[in-house]
Design a protein around this motif. Sequence first.
Motif, PDB file in Angstrom:
ATOM      1  N   GLN A 205      23.043 -55.961  28.283  1.00 28.24           N
ATOM      2  CA  GLN A 205      24.146 -56.032  29.237  1.00 28.24           C
ATOM      3  C   GLN A 205      23.781 -55.474  30.617  1.00 28.24           C
ATOM      4  N   GLU A 206      22.486 -55.126  30.780  1.00 31.19           N
ATOM      5  CA  GLU A 206      22.001 -54.579  32.057  1.00 31.19           C
ATOM      6  C   GLU A 206      22.763 -53.321  32.463  1.00 31.19           C
ATOM      7  N   LYS A 207      23.120 -52.503  31.453  1.00 34.33           N
ATOM      8  CA  LYS A 207      23.802 -51.240  31.706  1.00 34.33           C
ATOM      9  C   LYS A 207      22.802 -50.091  31.613  1.00 34.33           C
ATOM     10  N   LYS A 208      23.126 -48.980  32.259  1.00 31.05           N
ATOM     11  CA  LYS A 208      22.260 -47.813  32.215  1.00 31.05           C
ATOM     12  C   LYS A 208      22.112 -47.309  30.769  1.00 31.05           C
ATOM     13  N   ILE A 209      20.894 -46.905  30.418  1.00 28.81           N
ATOM     14  CA  ILE A 209      20.595 -46.411  29.080  1.00 28.81           C
ATOM     15  C   ILE A 209      20.465 -44.892  29.147  1.00 28.81           C
ATOM     16  N   PRO A 210      21.411 -44.142  28.550  1.00 30.28           N
ATOM     17  CA  PRO A 210      21.337 -42.675  28.623  1.00 30.28           C
ATOM     18  C   PRO A 210      20.198 -42.126  27.759  1.00 30.28           C
ATOM     19  N   LEU A 211      19.427 -41.210  28.341  1.00 36.66           N
ATOM     20  CA  LEU A 211      18.314 -40.576  27.629  1.00 36.66           C
ATOM     21  C   LEU A 211      18.486 -39.067  27.734  1.00 36.66           C
ATOM     22  N   TYR A 212      18.687 -38.411  26.596  1.00 40.26           N
ATOM     23  CA  TYR A 212      18.908 -36.968  26.592  1.00 40.26           C
ATOM     24  C   TYR A 212      17.681 -36.202  27.086  1.00 40.26           C
ATOM     25  N   GLY A 213      17.930 -35.223  27.951  1.00 35.57           N
ATOM     26  CA  GLY A 213      16.888 -34.287  28.380  1.00 35.57           C
ATOM     27  C   GLY A 213      15.661 -34.963  28.956  1.00 35.57           C
ATOM     28  N   ASP A 214      14.466 -34.508  28.494  1.00 37.29           N
ATOM     29  CA  ASP A 214      13.219 -35.071  29.019  1.00 37.29           C
ATOM     30  C   ASP A 214      12.773 -36.320  28.251  1.00 37.29           C
ATOM     31  N   GLY A 215      13.518 -36.681  27.203  1.00 32.56           N
ATOM     32  CA  GLY A 215      13.192 -37.891  26.449  1.00 32.56           C
ATOM     33  C   GLY A 215      12.025 -37.749  25.493  1.00 32.56           C
ATOM     34  N   MET A 216      11.556 -36.521  25.300  1.00 30.34           N
ATOM     35  CA  MET A 216      10.358 -36.314  24.476  1.00 30.34           C
ATOM     36  C   MET A 216      10.690 -35.838  23.055  1.00 30.34           C
ATOM     37  N   ASN A 217      11.958 -35.878  22.682  1.00 28.49           N
ATOM     38  CA  ASN A 217      12.324 -35.583  21.291  1.00 28.49           C
ATOM     39  C   ASN A 217      11.725 -36.651  20.388  1.00 28.49           C
ATOM     40  N   ILE A 218      11.164 -36.221  19.281  1.00 34.43           N
ATOM     41  CA  ILE A 218      10.420 -37.123  18.393  1.00 34.43           C
ATOM     42  C   ILE A 218      11.188 -37.377  17.107  1.00 34.43           C
ATOM     43  N   ARG A 219      11.249 -38.661  16.719  1.00 35.53           N
ATOM     44  CA  ARG A 219      11.862 -39.062  15.464  1.00 35.53           C
ATOM     45  C   ARG A 219      10.885 -39.930  14.674  1.00 35.53           C
ATOM     46  N   ASP A 220      11.038 -39.865  13.356  1.00 37.49           N
ATOM     47  CA  ASP A 220      10.226 -40.681  12.442  1.00 37.49           C
ATOM     48  C   ASP A 220      11.083 -41.877  12.038  1.00 37.49           C
ATOM     49  N   TRP A 221      10.687 -43.088  12.439  1.00 38.91           N
ATOM     50  CA  TRP A 221      11.541 -44.263  12.295  1.00 38.91           C
ATOM     51  C   TRP A 221      11.231 -45.052  11.031  1.00 38.91           C
ATOM     52  N   LEU A 222      12.294 -45.406  10.292  1.00 43.50           N
ATOM     53  CA  LEU A 222      12.199 -46.085   9.000  1.00 43.50           C
ATOM     54  C   LEU A 222      13.084 -47.327   9.027  1.00 43.50           C
ATOM     55  N   PHE A 223      12.482 -48.505   8.777  1.00 44.78           N
ATOM     56  CA  PHE A 223      13.264 -49.736   8.740  1.00 44.78           C
ATOM     57  C   PHE A 223      14.166 -49.716   7.517  1.00 44.78           C
ATOM     58  N   VAL A 224      15.424 -50.084   7.684  1.00 51.55           N
ATOM     59  CA  VAL A 224      16.426 -49.898   6.640  1.00 51.55           C
ATOM     60  C   VAL A 224      16.079 -50.616   5.337  1.00 51.55           C
ATOM     61  N   GLU A 225      15.420 -51.777   5.412  1.00 50.04           N
ATOM     62  CA  GLU A 225      15.052 -52.487   4.183  1.00 50.04           C
ATOM     63  C   GLU A 225      14.020 -51.702   3.381  1.00 50.04           C
ATOM     64  N   ASP A 226      13.119 -51.023   4.068  1.00 48.24           N
ATOM     65  CA  ASP A 226      12.168 -50.150   3.369  1.00 48.24           C
ATOM     66  C   ASP A 226      12.902 -49.019   2.654  1.00 48.24           C
ATOM     67  N   HIS A 227      13.910 -48.464   3.326  1.00 50.48           N
ATOM     68  CA  HIS A 227      14.701 -47.385   2.731  1.00 50.48           C
ATOM     69  C   HIS A 227      15.430 -47.882   1.480  1.00 50.48           C
ATOM     70  N   CYS A 228      16.034 -49.056   1.571  1.00 57.41           N
ATOM     71  CA  CYS A 228      16.762 -49.613   0.429  1.00 57.41           C
ATOM     72  C   CYS A 228      15.837 -49.845  -0.764  1.00 57.41           C
ATOM     73  N   ARG A 229      14.645 -50.309  -0.495  1.00 62.11           N
ATOM     74  CA  ARG A 229      13.668 -50.529  -1.568  1.00 62.11           C
ATOM     75  C   ARG A 229      13.289 -49.203  -2.216  1.00 62.11           C
ATOM     76  N   ALA A 230      13.164 -48.148  -1.410  1.00 66.95           N
ATOM     77  CA  ALA A 230      12.834 -46.823  -1.935  1.00 66.95           C
ATOM     78  C   ALA A 230      13.945 -46.309  -2.853  1.00 66.95           C
ATOM     79  N   ILE A 231      15.201 -46.459  -2.436  1.00 71.64           N
ATOM     80  CA  ILE A 231      16.322 -45.993  -3.249  1.00 71.64           C
ATOM     81  C   ILE A 231      16.370 -46.759  -4.572  1.00 71.64           C
ATOM     82  N   SER A 232      16.120 -48.049  -4.504  1.00 72.17           N
ATOM     83  CA  SER A 232      16.093 -48.859  -5.722  1.00 72.17           C
ATOM     84  C   SER A 232      15.014 -48.373  -6.692  1.00 72.17           C
ATOM     85  N   MET A 233      13.874 -47.972  -6.158  1.00 72.73           N
ATOM     86  CA  MET A 233      12.787 -47.476  -7.007  1.00 72.73           C
ATOM     87  C   MET A 233      13.120 -46.095  -7.579  1.00 72.73           C
ATOM     88  N   VAL A 234      13.823 -45.277  -6.799  1.00 74.57           N
ATOM     89  CA  VAL A 234      14.278 -43.983  -7.317  1.00 74.57           C
ATOM     90  C   VAL A 234      15.315 -44.207  -8.417  1.00 74.57           C
TER      91      VAL A 234
END
Length: 323
Positions: A205-234
């Motif tokens: 939509q060409e709108k401003k994208i808010p980025l908290y602080g310095d933007g260097m916070n790190i997250r470990d990203w998991l695709f939801v289908e991979d997560h669902c497969r993991a739960i099924s195996m558990v």
Amino acid sequence: MEEYRQKDILVTGGAGFIGSNFIKFILNNTSYHITNVDKLTYAGNSSNMVNFDKHSRYRFFHCNIADNEQLKRVFDKKYFAIINFAAETHVDRSIENAAPFIETNIKGTFNLLNYVIHGKAEKYIQISTDEVYGSLSEDEPSFTEKSPLSPNNPYSASKASADLLVRSFYKTYQIPVMITRCSNNYGPHQHTEKFIPKIIQHALQEKKIPLYGDGMNIRDWLFVEDHCRAISMVLENGKPGEIYNIGGDCEKTNKEVILSILNILGKSKDLIEHVTDRKGHDRRYSINFQKIYKQIGWQPAVSFDDGIRKTIDWYKHNLGREK
């Protein structure tokens, strides 16, 4: 009768992001019958369930798990498993008002555990989060299942509280419960208040994208289908009393994620707007998933590049129908 009962699963929060993706995975890949329970708050989008009613192995109850009177009608049968996705999850909302998080995440979990005690399910899986472990510095090793709980906001504190409740019920009553703790999920059907969908929506939509602080916070990203497969195996192979970390092996700074999306969409990085940092903003999450890999054989299969392109494509075609 016994054979039919063995195929019944109760999914709570199945109108939400991860829950609806899990139901889709189960209906497409197994013979289980699904009972879906959801309160249908802002996060429980009924459009996520639009195709489920076509399945003969699916039924739905509009129900609040924190209200035991409502919950009683769901237990008209014994379930092979309860998988509890139902949760208030947005950190910013928990900072503004923690009360709904206490109700759903703690009281709701307590109600479900009581049904397990009374023999209404043969196993229980609590869907938790890496946020219960708190925050890491850039050079600290990844969270393991033995990492201490150290939540830093009302949302993660409510999830940690629920995890401790689940653990106590296992130790006290020896009921067959398991806990999974995942890293940050992304993919189709996620509410647009969440980080990646918000970026995609604002960029389109060409709108401003808010980025908290310095933007260097790190997250470990998991695709939801991979997560669902993991739960099924558990569900099939997990051991009672165990905790399983589910990670994406994909650490990225928030700024890196934004730039990746802008690059794919051909948008300018000038859309990025730095805003005041969130209160108690955790610096880094990182999940060590070696336990589930060694014991059950799961590992992530979808790369971030493939997953984010699939996610962007879905939002391009569905944003008009999302909240």
